[in-house]
Each structure stands twice: as structure tokens, then as C-alpha cells.
Design an enzyme around this catalytic site. Structure first.
Site, mmCIF file in Angstrom:
data_model
loop_
_atom_site.group_PDB
_atom_site.id
_atom_site.type_symbol
_atom_site.label_atom_id
_atom_site.label_comp_id
_atom_site.label_asym_id
_atom_site.label_seq_id
_atom_site.Cartn_x
_atom_site.Cartn_y
_atom_site.Cartn_z
ATOM 1 N N LYS A 251 7.261 -8.492 -26.118
ATOM 2 C CA LYS A 251 8.538 -7.897 -26.534
ATOM 3 C C LYS A 251 9.082 -8.465 -27.832
ATOM 4 C CE LYS A 251 10.754 -5.300 -24.557
ATOM 5 N NZ LYS A 251 11.607 -5.493 -23.372
ATOM 6 N N GLU B 222 21.734 -4.081 -30.650
ATOM 7 C CA GLU B 222 22.296 -3.899 -29.304
ATOM 8 C C GLU B 222 23.638 -4.611 -29.160
ATOM 9 O OE1 GLU B 222 18.902 -3.749 -26.095
ATOM 10 O OE2 GLU B 222 18.374 -5.140 -27.677
ATOM 11 N N HIS C 62 20.772 16.918 -31.615
ATOM 12 C CA HIS C 62 20.497 16.770 -30.170
ATOM 13 C C HIS C 62 19.338 15.801 -29.920
ATOM 14 C CE1 HIS C 62 22.958 20.439 -29.677
ATOM 15 N NE2 HIS C 62 22.302 20.835 -30.765
ATOM 16 N N GLN D 246 53.895 -11.818 -28.944
ATOM 17 C CA GLN D 246 52.947 -12.931 -29.075
ATOM 18 C C GLN D 246 51.538 -12.491 -28.661
ATOM 19 O OE1 GLN D 246 54.217 -17.006 -28.131
ATOM 20 N NE2 GLN D 246 52.558 -17.067 -26.642
ATOM 21 N N SER E 253 11.201 -11.865 -25.278
ATOM 22 C CA SER E 253 11.543 -11.852 -23.858
ATOM 23 C C SER E 253 10.962 -13.109 -23.229
ATOM 24 C CB SER E 253 10.942 -10.614 -23.201
ATOM 25 O OG SER E 253 10.818 -10.820 -21.807
HETATM 26 N N1 ARG Z 1 54.891 -17.771 -30.817
HETATM 27 C C1 ARG Z 1 55.674 -16.626 -31.148
HETATM 28 C C2 ARG Z 1 54.829 -15.385 -31.360
HETATM 29 O O1 ARG Z 1 53.672 -15.532 -31.568
HETATM 30 C C3 ARG Z 1 56.442 -16.895 -32.406
HETATM 31 C C4 ARG Z 1 57.756 -16.205 -32.459
HETATM 32 C C5 ARG Z 1 58.579 -16.707 -31.362
HETATM 33 N N2 ARG Z 1 59.931 -16.239 -31.469
HETATM 34 C C6 ARG Z 1 60.799 -16.426 -30.479
HETATM 35 N N3 ARG Z 1 61.981 -15.993 -30.659
HETATM 36 N N4 ARG Z 1 60.433 -17.021 -29.356
HETATM 37 O O2 ARG Z 1 55.318 -14.275 -31.312
#
Ligand code: ARG
Length: 456
Positions: free
Chosen positions: A280, A287, A153, A319, A274
Site C-alpha cells: 500500500k 484524505e 457523473h 468568548q 500500511s
Molecule cells: N475573555 C473575554 C472574551 O473572550 C474577553 C472579554 C470579556 N469581557 C467581559 N465583559 N467579561 O470574550
């Protein structure tokens, strides 16, 4: 690369929205390694002549060097790292380049690249975690006798060795290493050969590709393999927990460097001043580390949310997996590096720790244990010592200033030998059970960690 059925140009806004090369370019060494292994399998299947294979190998090698030198022209109209490299290869070597994508889709290609990337990065992060453990064990060894109050605590509780406190973090980082290793074992599976989702009518030798890329296994379900990002989520979860440990350590460092605690002094090289207050010296590393935990948690949630509700199999949502992974990798690497270096230069204020640890109240539980050994039930002993604590507070003294009569006023079980209990060293030495901080235990633990760190 897919314009065959399209009559209209891609909208410029969509291109900017859809491109990933601005961040996935960093997969290039893995993309090229994957392509080299794939080309070898195409050659083994007689789909590439030895000459064509040679051209592909030389071309990809030259592209890799060009990228490493910073001279490669990345094109966002080519969407991603895969299309950029393939297109540059074909521009360089012609017909052979156009054969490389046989029996492969960007879906299994990107799954492969991300696995290769993470496998390599996990190894680097584990090295940095080891360096962090070394820094902590080094600090502990330099002050093997230092004693400070242990807290619950954030109130002074019982005395512990400083080394014991530091080794608690060594244990946490060991679990992080274990978790990263678990994830690494599960990601160590070759997805290439899964095609877009259903393999290919052209069957390449996947075992050969796996062997060339150092994978001990090949994936057994093509649909799972192109859409699985569990390995990335596992990595991000391990990174989030590691961030939590770093954040807790940061909090200790921040507390210890306050004038109120003054247990630790950081070197000038790892603190900042600071612009307003000349006196400081701020623990910014700790941090920022505490603050960066937000990214590490956020990245995990980001990917989990991307993955949730995706129908089988590959969807473009995927993606969105990469930036979260890249950010956690970068954050952990830079944080671990700076933090370990900071600990290496920290000065431990053992005299201040000793003064704080000399607080007689830290031995209140020892006194209760003393009564227990004299036959008093623990609950009763607790009550007796509680009253003595109140007496001390009233008089503004500590247990050692009480007389035997004072003690006996609360319980007849006290004898002259009670004063021997009020010894810090003796208190520590009595904590001998496995995991407890007796000096003998702690030095055995230090030796154990030295061995672990020598072997790893
Ligand atoms: N740029 C795409 C990704 O990062 C690669 C795969 C894309 N595949 C597709 N069928 N468009 O996922």
C-alpha cells in the site's frame, strides 16, 4: 481586576469553566499592539505623561519578548490574555500600568484583537492560496499537452487538456482569495473606543488610534462594534468554501492515484504505507484534507449558532468565537502548505491519461456536431450517434473501426470526411470559444495565470 464589589473568591470550577487564556493567549501580539496605540492616545489626551507612556511602551515590549521566549507565566485565574498582560504590566511598572485601561473595556479590546489577528492571518492564508495556485499552474505547465477524459457523473464524457482540469481549481482558489479579500475590507474598521458598549466619557482620538493600527476607518456605532462578529463569520464562511474546493481536489487526487485510474503518482514523501499490507501507498494528505473539511464547515456553524439570539450587546457567549476562528486558520494554513508541496512532487502519468482519452466514445458528441453541420437537427443527430454507439458496443469496436457503410446505414448525411472528426487533437482544437479547452485557449489561460501570479 473587578473584585471591588465582591466579597467571595471565584469558585475554582467556575474559573476553569470561564477562563479563555488557554486559547486566547495567541492574540498577545495584537493585544499589545492595540494597547500601545491606546496608550499613545491617552498620552495625546494628557492622561498619561511622556514618562508614563515610556514606561508602558517599555513594559509592554518586555512582556512581548518574554511571551515570545516562552517564559511568560500565564495565569488562568486572570481569565484572559487581556487581564494577564495588563496585570503583568502593572506588576512590572506600577502606577502607570494601572492607567492603561482608562476609557477602554475588554469588550472593545477583544473585538479589536480579533480583527487585528484575522487581518494578519488572512494575508498569510492568501499567500498560501497563491502558492497553491502556483503549484497547480506549475503542474499544468509541465504537462501542457497531456490529455485526459473529462468526466460528468464520474463517467467518461469528453476529452480535455489536463491543464484545463487543473486550471479549474486555480479559478476556485481565485474566488477564495476574492472572498477573503472582501471580508478583510469589511473587518478593517477600528472598534476600540466603543468601550463596554457606550463609548466613554473620556473621549480619546480614535482617528489617531486607527492610524497607528493601520485601520482606514473607525466604527460608527459602539453597540454594534462590541458585539459584531460578522467579520469572523465571513472569514469562516470563506474558509468553509475553500475547504470544499480542497476537498474536491483531494477527491480527484485520490481517484487519480488508484490503480483503476493511475493518472498520478505521489512521491514517497507525501504518502504513507500500511502497517499490514506491504504493497500500500496511501494518499493520506488528500484524505485528511477531505476529512478536515468537516472542521471548516463545523466552525462556521459553531460561530453562527453562538451569535444567534444574543441580545445587545456584548455577552459572554462571544468568548466562544475564538477557537472556531483559530481552528479554521490553523487548518487552512497547514492544509494548503502540505497540499501544495505534495503537488510539487507529484508525477503525472500522461501515457495512462492518453490511453484513457483515446476512448473513441469521448468523440460521440463531436460526431453529433458533425451531423448538425451537415444540416441534421441536433436531437436527430444525437439519436443516430446513440445507435452507432450501440453498434460499436455490440461488435466490441470503436467508431474508427466502423465503415462508411456502417455510418451511412444510420444516416445518409455521413461522408468520407467523418473519419477526420475522429481525431482527438482536432476535437480539442475545435473547442475555441472563451472558456473551452482548445490548446490555444488553455495556453492563453496559462499565460494569464502566470501574469496574475507574477503580479501577486
Ligand atoms: N475573555 C473575554 C472574551 O473572550 C474577553 C472579554 C470579556 N469581557 C467581559 N465583559 N467579561 O470574550
Amino acid at each position: 481586576m473587578w473584585t471591588g464589589r465582591f466579597a467571595q473568591e471565584t469558585d475554582a470550577g467556575l474559573r476553569a469553566f470561564s477562563e479563555s487564556v488557554s486559547f486566547d493567549w495567541r492574540l498577545y501580539p495584537h493585544d499589545i499592539a492595540g494597547s500601545l496605540a491606546h496608550a499613545a492616545a491617552l498620552h495625546a489626551a494628557s492622561l498619561l505623561s511622556a514618562e508614563e507612556l515610556g514606561q508602558i511602551e517599555a513594559g509592554l515590549g518586555a512582556i512581548r519578548d518574554e511571551i515570545a521566549r516562552g517564559e511568560f507565566q500565564w495565569r488562568t485565574d486572570l481569565e484572559d490574555v487581556h487581564m494577564n498582560i495588563e496585570s503583568a504590566l502593572t506588576a512590572r511598572i506600577g502606577a502607570a500600568g494601572a492607567k492603561l485601561h482608562t476609557a477602554r473595556s475588554r469588550n472593545d479590546q477583544v473585538a479589536l484583537d480579533l480583527r487585528l489577528y484575522l487581518r494578519a492571518e488572512i494575508d498569510l492564508i492568501v499567500e498560501k492560496l497563491r502558492a497553491m495556485q502556483r503549484a497547480l499552474v506549475g503542474l499544468a505547465e509541465r504537462h501542457a499537452d497531456a490529455v485526459l477524459p473529462g468526466y460528468t457523473h464520474l463517467q467518461r464524457a469528453q476529452p480535455v487538456l489536463f491543464a484545463h482540469h487543473l486550471l479549474a481549481y486555480v479559478e476556485m482558489f481565485e474566488r477564495d482569495i476574492g472572498r477573503l479579500g472582501d471580508g478583510r475590507r469589511r473587518l478593517d474598521v477600528l472598534p476600540l473606543g466603543s468601550g463596554a458598549l457606550a463609548g466613554s466619557t473620556i473621549n480619546l482620538d480614535r482617528a489617531l488610534i486607527a492610524q497607528k493600527l493601520g485601520f482606514p476607518a473607525v466604527s460608527q456605532n459602539s453597540m454594534d462594534a462590541v458585539s459584531d462578529r460578522d467579520f469572523a463569520a465571513e472569514f469562516l464562511a470563506a474558509a468553509a468554501l475553500c475547504g470544499m474546493h480542497l476537498s474536491r481536489l483531494s477527491e480527484d487526487v485520490i481517484l487519480w492515484t488508484t490503480s483503476e485510474f493511475a493518472f498520478l503518482t505521489l512521491s514517497d514523501a507525501f504518502t504513507t504505507g500500511s502497517s499490514l499490507m506491504p504493497q500500500k501507498k496511501n494518499p493520506d494528505v488528500a484524505e485528511l484534507t477531505r476529512g478536515k473539511t468537516g472542521r471548516l464547515y463545523g466552525n462556521l456553524l459553531r460561530l453562527l449558532t453562538v451569535l444567534k439570539g444574543m441580545p445587545m450587546t456584548y455577552n459572554r457567549d462571544l468568548q466562544e468565537d475564538k477557537e472556531a476562528v483559530f481552528d479554521s486558520v490553523d487548518t487552512l494554513k497547514i492544509t494548503l502548505g502540505v497540499f501544495a508541496a505534495m503537488l510539487g512532487e507529484a508525477r503525472t502519468e500522461t501515457a495512462t491519461m492518453a490511453r484513457a482519452a483515446a476512448d473513441p466514445n469521448l468523440l460521440a458528441t463531436d460526431l453529433a456536431d458533425y451531423l448538425v453541420l451537415k444540416g441534421v437537427p441536433f436531437r436527430q443527430a444525437h439519436e443516430v450517434i446513440g445507435k452507432l454507439v450501440a453498434t460499436c458496443a455490440q461488435r466490441g469496436v470503436g467508431f474508427p473501426q466502423l465503415t462508411l457503410a456502417d455510418f451511412r446505414a444510420e444516416s445518409g448525411a455521413f461522408d468520407e470526411d467523418v473519419f477526420a472528426v475522429l481525431d482527438l487533437r482536432r476535437s480539442l482544437e475545435s473547442r475555441r470559444n472563451p472558456g473551452a479547452p482548445s490548446p490555444a485557449n488553455v495556453s492563453a489561460q496559462l499565460a494569464r495565470w502566470r501574469d496574475v501570479l507574477r503580479a501577486n
